[in-house]
Design an enzyme around this catalytic site. Structure first.
Site, short mmCIF file in Angstrom:
data_model
loop_
_atom_site.label_atom_id
_atom_site.label_comp_id
_atom_site.label_asym_id
_atom_site.label_seq_id
_atom_site.Cartn_x
_atom_site.Cartn_y
_atom_site.Cartn_z
CE LYS A 10 -5.74 -22.73 -21.08
NZ LYS A 10 -4.83 -22.44 -22.19
CB CYS A 27 6.74 -17.56 -11.10
SG CYS A 27 7.20 -19.24 -10.71
#
Ligand code: NAP
Ligand code: MG
Length: 502
Positions: free
Chosen positions: A178, A287
């Site tokens: 997803k 990140c």
């Protein structure tokens, strides 16, 4: 009608509900496409297809070499579609077209190539020397885990998709992916490419849809054996809870607030460029960005002026122009988050040395875009919220320190432990600092270089497990110990049965 379709059980389909959602170019605000909005029922169907493909299909039984050949076919097809993929990625995510061509597409390709190599080279069986038992033969079989789901964020959509699908497939698992709702285009395009590679149905399934429904199903459904998640620490905690219901294997790649330490023996020009590269690449939406620059006091003032001078040369603009250094952030919502933190920084620390808003010279077609300038706060206390919380935008906190010990203490004073940097003219000294940093990656005189060939992941609340490298392949395999007692009749080598008197 949606412009793309979900990929479930080897076929392209609309969402069962028929619902769609739109995706936009964050630079211009223009709609790019209508996408099918999967729901829980679509997620369940995809998981069931992956289960069937694993339990009954040929994929897990194929040899590593056979699976590697299929992954290399995917590589060929990605390369054939590379221009289109790069354009979709840049348009949809706001990352520059240069980044899409130089990093996103080649990064996805190299992930499929690396894990194809792993499938060929890492043995499925390892015989163990000697015997800790009565005479016996022992070996390890490495086996696929089963149905592996992947849930990914919006900052590197195509690379993240490859990092989830490639190792799962290489090791003989089946996969359901997803993408993030803000950036689902390239994953749905990748589904078309993977379909051309003609894998058995159900081996790969790709669904666009909300985290709250599709994502929760992928992390909790009892038919799933492993969930790999990349995204925020907050949602990572939720994934662990959801996966705990059936004790799934979990890999988490979460947030960061990485420290880039500049020692007083560094080449200041190189280190200033390294700190800016480490923070502002992709607008800080990485990140492992080095969003805390820890700078030794002897060089502090000179270093700050170099930083600001260079930061003011960074070109913020249309991500489709080759001369742009930073495109828009992923959405207006992300700009609002950055604005909130910059306001907080103004209250906590004072006026930033540069940035602090959108560029003022944007052409008309970009006036609704999600643009924000590189912003630098100096003399920040590491306890300040802007130094502790992940902003995920172009904001750098500069923090002074006196000794190497103090630099290490400040670097480690964070709930995160994803990465960090040390900039120094003395490699030995830099390595001593790096050894004490509690993070999954440290770059010395460099930053941001990540390859599928090297492990990546976090300490502390930055995650669990490692992706990439040999570790990132083995984490997609179960370990089975097989023990053979060669005595097929008689008791000479079965005396332990005597403990029970049988
Ligand atoms: P996010 O909100 O955590 O979302 C990540 C993914 O999780 C998206 O696909 C999202 O779907 C889905 N999701 C949201 N709520 C969910 C739920 N309750 N159950 C299951 N799935 C759910 O993160 P983001 O805002 O996309 O990305 C930014 C964050 O990701 C930053 O904190 C950054 O540090 C982190 N990140 C970490 C790494 C790493 O390698 N460590 C890499 C990139 C980003 P929707 O899009 O539909 O909401
Ligand atoms: Mg989000």
């Amino acid at each position: 009608m949606a412009d793309y379709q979900l990929f479930i059980d080897g076929a392209f389909t609309d969402a069962a509900s028929g619902e769609t959602f739109a995706t936009y170019n964050p630079g211009t605000g223009q709609k790019l496409a209508d996408l099918p909005k999967a729901g829980r029922d679509d997620a369940i169907r995809a998981i069931e297809a992956a289960r069937k493909a694993f339990d009954e299909g040929p994929w897990p039984k194929m040899s590593g070499a056979e699976r590697a050949a299929k992954l290399r076919r995917i590589v060929e097809l990605i390369n054939q579609h590379s221009a289109e993929l790069a354009e979709l990625e840049a348009l949809d995510s706001g990352g520059t077209i240069l980044k899409a061509q130089m990093a996103d597409v080649p990064g996805a390709v190299s992930a499929f190539e690396w894990f194809a190599r792993m499938a060929e080279e890492r043995p499925d069986r390892v015989d163990l020397e000697g015997s800790p038992f009565p005479v016996s033969q022992n070996y390890i079989r490495y086996e696929p885990i089963g149905v592996c789901t992947g849930i990914i964020p919006w900052n590197f959509p195509l690379i993240m998709a490859a990092w989830k699908i490639a190792p799962a497939l290489a090791a003989g698992n089946t996969s359901v992916l997803k993408p993030a709702s803000l950036t689902s285009l390239s994953a749905l395009k990748l589904a078309q490419i993977i379909a051309e590679a003609d894998l058995p149905p159900g081996v790969v399934n790709i669904l666009a849809g909300p985290g709250g429904t599709v994502g929760e199903e992928l992390a909790s459904n009892p038919l799933v054996d492993k969930t790999a998640f990349t995204g925020s620490t907050e949602v990572g905690r939720r994934i662990m809870q959801l996966a705990s219901g059936t004790v799934k294997a979990v890999t988490l790649e979460l947030g960061g607030k990485s420290a880039n330490i500049v020692l007083d023996d560094a080449d200041l020009d190189l280190a200033a460029a390294g700190v800016l590269w480490g923070t502002f690449f992709h607008g800080g939406q990485v990140c492992e960005s080095g969003t805390r620059a820890l700078v030794q006091r002897g060089i502090y003032d000179e270093f700050i002026s170099l930083l600001v001078e260079k930061a003011n040369n960074i070109v913020v603009g249309d991500q489709m122009e080759m001369t742009t250094n930073i495109g828009p952030l992923v959405s207006r919502g992300q700009v609002e988050t950055v604005e909130r933190y910059v306001k907080l920084g103004r209250d906590e620390v004072g006026e930033p040395l540069c940035g602090g808003g959108a560029p003022d010279n944007l052409p008309d077609h970009l006036d609704k875009g999600a643009f924000y300038r590189p912003t630098i706060f100096a003399d920040v206390d590491n306890k300040a919220k802007i130094a502790q919380e992940e902003i995920f935008g172009p904001v750098l906190c500069v923090i002074p320190f006196d000794t190497d010990d103090e630099a290490v203490a400040i670097a480690n004073d964070s709930i995160y432990g994803l990465a960090g940097g040390v900039q120094s003219g003395n490699i030995e000294r830099a390595e001593a600092v790096a050894a004490r940093m509690r993070t999954g990656t440290v770059w010395i005189n460099d930053y941001h270089l990540i390859s599928p060939e090297r492990p990546f992941g976090g300490y502390k609340q930055s995650g669990i497990g490692r992706e990439l490298g040999t570790q990132g392949y083995d984490i997609y395999r179960q370990v089975k110990h097989v023990h053979i007692n060669p005595e097929t009749s008689g008791r000479d080598n079965h005396f332990h049965y005597g403990v029970l008197g049988v």
